[in-house]
Scaffold this motif. Structure first.
Motif, PDB file in Angstrom:
ATOM      1  N   GLU A  42       0.842  -1.206   0.000  1.00 25.00           N
ATOM      2  CA  GLU A  42       0.000   0.000   0.000  1.00 25.00           C
ATOM      3  C   GLU A  42       0.874   1.252   0.000  1.00 25.00           C
ATOM      4  O   GLU A  42       1.406   1.667   1.018  1.00 25.00           O
ATOM      5  N   ILE A  43       1.003   1.833  -1.171  1.00 15.87           N
ATOM      6  CA  ILE A  43       1.916   2.963  -1.364  1.00 15.87           C
ATOM      7  C   ILE A  43       1.502   4.203  -0.565  1.00 15.87           C
ATOM      8  O   ILE A  43       2.339   4.973  -0.125  1.00 15.87           O
ATOM      9  N   ARG A  44       0.208   4.373  -0.344  1.00 15.66           N
ATOM     10  CA  ARG A  44      -0.261   5.565   0.370  1.00 15.66           C
ATOM     11  C   ARG A  44       0.108   5.552   1.843  1.00 15.66           C
ATOM     12  O   ARG A  44       0.016   6.565   2.517  1.00 15.66           O
ATOM     13  N   LYS A  45       0.550   4.410   2.343  1.00 14.67           N
ATOM     14  CA  LYS A  45       0.919   4.308   3.761  1.00 14.67           C
ATOM     15  C   LYS A  45       2.426   4.160   3.954  1.00 14.67           C
ATOM     16  O   LYS A  45       2.882   3.902   5.057  1.00 14.67           O
ATOM     17  N   SER A  46       3.194   4.344   2.902  1.00 14.71           N
ATOM     18  CA  SER A  46       4.647   4.232   2.980  1.00 14.71           C
ATOM     19  C   SER A  46       5.242   5.563   3.440  1.00 14.71           C
ATOM     20  O   SER A  46       5.184   6.563   2.727  1.00 14.71           O
ATOM     21  N   GLU A  47       5.822   5.561   4.632  1.00 11.36           N
ATOM     22  CA  GLU A  47       6.420   6.785   5.170  1.00 11.36           C
ATOM     23  C   GLU A  47       7.544   7.293   4.270  1.00 11.36           C
ATOM     24  O   GLU A  47       7.674   8.491   4.037  1.00 11.36           O
TER      25      GLU A  47
ATOM     26  N   MET B 253      -4.974  16.302  -5.201  1.00  8.90           N
ATOM     27  CA  MET B 253      -4.950  14.861  -5.007  1.00  8.90           C
ATOM     28  C   MET B 253      -6.361  14.345  -4.796  1.00  8.90           C
ATOM     29  O   MET B 253      -7.272  15.116  -4.537  1.00  8.90           O
ATOM     30  N   VAL B 254      -6.529  13.065  -4.940  1.00  3.77           N
ATOM     31  CA  VAL B 254      -7.822  12.429  -4.754  1.00  3.77           C
ATOM     32  C   VAL B 254      -7.745  11.495  -3.556  1.00  3.77           C
ATOM     33  O   VAL B 254      -6.662  11.079  -3.145  1.00  3.77           O
ATOM     34  N   ASP B 255      -8.882  11.140  -3.011  1.00  2.80           N
ATOM     35  CA  ASP B 255      -8.891  10.276  -1.838  1.00  2.80           C
ATOM     36  C   ASP B 255      -9.168   8.814  -2.184  1.00  2.80           C
ATOM     37  O   ASP B 255      -9.428   8.003  -1.312  1.00  2.80           O
ATOM     38  N   ASP B 256      -9.091   8.469  -3.451  1.00  9.81           N
ATOM     39  CA  ASP B 256      -9.369   7.103  -3.872  1.00  9.81           C
ATOM     40  C   ASP B 256      -8.420   6.721  -5.001  1.00  9.81           C
ATOM     41  O   ASP B 256      -7.736   7.569  -5.567  1.00  9.81           O
TER      42      ASP B 256
ATOM     43  N   PHE C 277     -13.930   7.421 -13.001  1.00  7.06           N
ATOM     44  CA  PHE C 277     -14.288   8.690 -12.354  1.00  7.06           C
ATOM     45  C   PHE C 277     -15.647   8.642 -11.672  1.00  7.06           C
ATOM     46  O   PHE C 277     -15.912   9.406 -10.760  1.00  7.06           O
ATOM     47  N   ILE C 278     -16.537   7.738 -12.104  1.00  7.33           N
ATOM     48  CA  ILE C 278     -17.826   7.636 -11.437  1.00  7.33           C
ATOM     49  C   ILE C 278     -18.052   6.252 -10.845  1.00  7.33           C
ATOM     50  O   ILE C 278     -19.092   5.977 -10.284  1.00  7.33           O
ATOM     51  N   ASP C 279     -17.035   5.387 -10.958  1.00  9.23           N
ATOM     52  CA  ASP C 279     -17.010   4.058 -10.321  1.00  9.23           C
ATOM     53  C   ASP C 279     -18.223   3.205 -10.623  1.00  9.23           C
ATOM     54  O   ASP C 279     -18.897   2.699  -9.734  1.00  9.23           O
TER      55      ASP C 279
END
Length: 72
Positions: A9-14, A34-37, A67-69
């Motif tokens: 999970e790249i978003r949690k890599s310090e 940035m986006v949250d998803d 973009f609209i999932d």
């Protein structure tokens, strides 16, 4: 432009977060967006697979409007 890759999970890599912040600072960015998803697979159309086709490695995204999932 710079890309970061990770097998986890790249978003949690310090480390990666620090590198991204340093990149923003080094380039004197005035604004950042940035986006949250997650907005799609990491493969690039026209580079990793032909333009106008779906990514053969990420079938989850086939026919999906990222973009609209929903399935398009």
């Amino acid at each position: 432009m710079r890309k970061w890759f990770s097998a986890t999970e790249i978003r949690k890599s310090e480390l990666i977060v620090k590198e991204v912040l340093a990149f923003i600072d080094e380039n004197e960015a005035q604004t950042v967006s940035m986006v949250d998803d997650i907005l799609g697979c990491p493969h690039e159309e026209g580079i990793d697979y032909p333009e106008g086709e779906h990514c053969p490695q990420c079938l989850y995204w086939k026919g999906r409007d990222r973009f609209i999932d929903r399935i398009s």
